[in-house]
Design a protein around this motif. Structure first.
Motif, short mmCIF file in Angstrom:
data_model
loop_
_atom_site.label_atom_id
_atom_site.label_comp_id
_atom_site.label_asym_id
_atom_site.label_seq_id
_atom_site.Cartn_x
_atom_site.Cartn_y
_atom_site.Cartn_z
N ASP A 132 3.64 11.31 -3.21
CA ASP A 132 2.59 10.41 -2.73
C ASP A 132 1.33 10.72 -3.54
N GLY A 136 0.84 -1.21 0.00
CA GLY A 136 0.00 0.00 0.00
C GLY A 136 0.86 1.25 0.00
N ALA A 137 0.20 2.38 0.02
CA ALA A 137 0.96 3.64 -0.08
C ALA A 137 1.82 3.90 1.16
N HIS A 173 0.76 13.23 4.37
CA HIS A 173 0.22 12.10 5.14
C HIS A 173 1.26 11.64 6.17
N ALA A 191 -1.34 8.68 -3.72
CA ALA A 191 -2.38 7.73 -3.31
C ALA A 191 -3.78 8.26 -3.60
N GLN A 192 -3.98 9.56 -3.41
CA GLN A 192 -5.33 10.11 -3.60
C GLN A 192 -5.62 10.52 -5.03
N ALA A 232 -2.28 15.02 -4.18
CA ALA A 232 -3.59 15.49 -3.70
C ALA A 232 -3.71 15.11 -2.23
N ALA A 239 2.30 8.85 6.63
CA ALA A 239 3.19 7.84 6.03
C ALA A 239 4.45 8.48 5.44
N HIS A 297 -6.66 0.72 -2.73
CA HIS A 297 -8.00 0.90 -2.14
C HIS A 297 -8.54 2.31 -2.27
N LYS A 298 -7.75 3.19 -2.86
CA LYS A 298 -8.28 4.54 -3.12
C LYS A 298 -8.88 4.61 -4.52
N ASP A 308 5.60 4.85 0.58
CA ASP A 308 6.19 6.10 1.08
C ASP A 308 7.43 5.81 1.93
C1 LIG Z 1 -2.23 10.56 0.72
C2 LIG Z 1 -2.16 9.21 1.33
N1 LIG Z 1 -0.97 8.61 1.50
C3 LIG Z 1 -0.85 7.40 2.04
C4 LIG Z 1 -1.95 6.70 2.45
C5 LIG Z 1 -1.78 5.33 3.03
O1 LIG Z 1 -2.19 4.41 2.08
P1 LIG Z 1 -2.40 2.85 2.45
O2 LIG Z 1 -3.68 2.80 3.19
O3 LIG Z 1 -2.47 2.18 1.11
O4 LIG Z 1 -1.24 2.41 3.22
C6 LIG Z 1 -3.20 7.28 2.31
C7 LIG Z 1 -4.42 6.57 2.79
O5 LIG Z 1 -4.88 6.73 3.87
C8 LIG Z 1 -3.32 8.56 1.74
O6 LIG Z 1 -4.50 9.15 1.60
#
Ligand SMILES: Cc1ncc(COP(=O)(O)O)c(C=O)c1O
Length: 402
Positions: free
Chosen positions: A183, A76-77, A106, A185-186, A156, A108, A208-209, A81
């Protein structure tokens, strides 16, 4: 008023999205008959699983304009990251250890940066944002130093949906010879994300986004021009070119691939439709209530994101009064106390304003009836809570008496 029976209207698509039924269907064989380990080179079941993984890699690459060999699968993100930041620095140490990020990133991104700073392994500059949540390219230029090795800025924002000028930030970063991690992810699947146009060296993606499954994502690693080198953070069997060991999550990867394929085919029409729904929600709420403030930039934002502060209303109380509308508040439950969102605080919002905010995230599976239902429910609940608020009643009296 529209009623929904016992259904919940889901407007929390920045937190996560529902798996698209077409994604689920694509994943099923990998949860059933195709059960081989893609690392098994000696039999058909292994080859079949490997073929599914490589198709998914091509689909992820296609969506963001990359080559399949530039895509690494992760959990996942968050992992992407961490891997980008912690993995890149050891190979950059000769040049320096100065890293730049932004206050609204985020956790992360922020947490690994802070941990490495605490360990004395990097020197961190955290840029602020303006009152609409935007990062300034000039401020980045001023912060870049000869020993800056890495800049990490999200495309974003997950709370306020603000979209940063990544291509310009990358250009400024590259002028100084530093690497750029984004990042995304969004943004991936919700707007145009083309790694060649952005120029970023590393890009994080989360399935999952974009209507894929949870627990799977990807990291884009540039291989053309200046190649990015990474030190693996998870060691073991040497999967993913030795950069991320661990038996591949084949069903998840297949789901990510299908989610990317669908996004590539549909994101433009979907973005228009989702934007229309967000605008409908915003118009209804602004028309129905006074003292509502938009958080984040009005135009440079994700199509589906609406973050609003409702004066004199606690976001948590509002959410408690809306069990049939799934949204999230500008408070994060960290430790025992409810902390106001650090993202909203970075925009200069007071703690009260941050506590009075709600994030609405419109997505693929919403329609107009969801929006109308949510708007009616929010207006009724805000009015009810304000009737109980001495502060709001005093302000009302002051307005009435001129
Ligand atoms: C901008 C951003 N970065 C990272 C994440 C973490 O992603 P993941 O849930 O895939 O680890 C999210 C999700 O919550 C996010 O919105």
């Amino acid at each position: 008023m529209t009623t929904r029976g016992d259904r919940t209207v889901y407007l929390d698509n920045q937190a996560t999205t529902r798996v698209d039924p077409r994604v689920l269907e694509e994943m099923l064989p990998a949860l059933g008959g195709v059960y081989g380990n893609p690392a098994s080179r000696s039999h058909r079941l292994g080859w079949e699983a490997d073929a599914l993984v490589e198709t998914a890699r091509e689909r992820v690459a296609d969506l963001i304009g990359a080559q399949p060999g530039e895509i690494l699968f992760t959990s996942g993100a968050t992992e992407s990251d961490n891997l980008a930041i912690k993995g890149a620095l050891p190979f950059l140490r000769e040049r320096g250890c100065h890293v730049i990020t932004v206050a609204t990133e985020h956790r992360a991104v922020l947490d690994p940066c802070r941990q490495l700073q605490d360990e004395g392994l990097l020197e961190l500059t955290t840029l602020g944002v303006d009152e609409q949540g935007m990062v300034s390219v000039d401020e980045l230029r001023a912060a870049l130093r000869d020993d800056t090795v890495l800049v990490s800025v999200m495309q974003a924002n997950n709370e306020i949906g603000v979209v940063q000028p990544i291509a310009e930030l990358v250009a400024a970063t590259h002028e100084k010879g530093a690497l750029f991690h984004c990042d995304a992810a969004q943004s991936v699947g919700r707007m145009a994300v083309d790694v060649a146009r952005l120029g970023a060296d590393m890009v994080s993606v989360s399935a999952h986004k974009l209507y894929g499954p949870k627990g799977v994502g990807a990291l884009y690693l540039r291989r053309s021009g200046r190649r990015v080198r990474l030190q693996a953070q998870v060691l073991g069997g040497g999967h993913e070119r030795g950069l991320r060991s661990g038996t591949l999550n084949v069903p998840g990867i297949v789901g990510l691939g299908m989610a990317c394929r669908l996004a590539g085919e549909e994101w433009q029409d979907e973005a228009q439709r989702v934007l229309g729904l967000r605008q409908r929600l915003a118009s209804r709420l602004f028309a129905g209530l006074d003292q509502v403030q938009l958080n984040g930039h009005p135009e440079h934002r994700l199509p589906g994101n609406l973050n609003l502060s409702f004066a004199c209303v606690e976001g948590e109380s509002l959410m408690m009064g809306l069990p049939d509308v799934a949204v999230s508040s500008g408070s994060a439950c960290s430790s025992a106390s409810m902390e106001p969102s650090y993202v909203l605080r970075a925009l200069g919002r007071s703690s009260e304003q941050a506590h009075s905010s709600i994030r609405f995230g419109v997505g693929r599976f919403n329609d107009e009836s969801d929006i109308d239902f949510a708007a009616d429910r929010v207006i009724a609940e805000v009015e009810r809570l304000r009737k109980l608020s001495p502060l709001y009643r005093r302000e009302e009296r002051e307005v009435a008496s001129g």
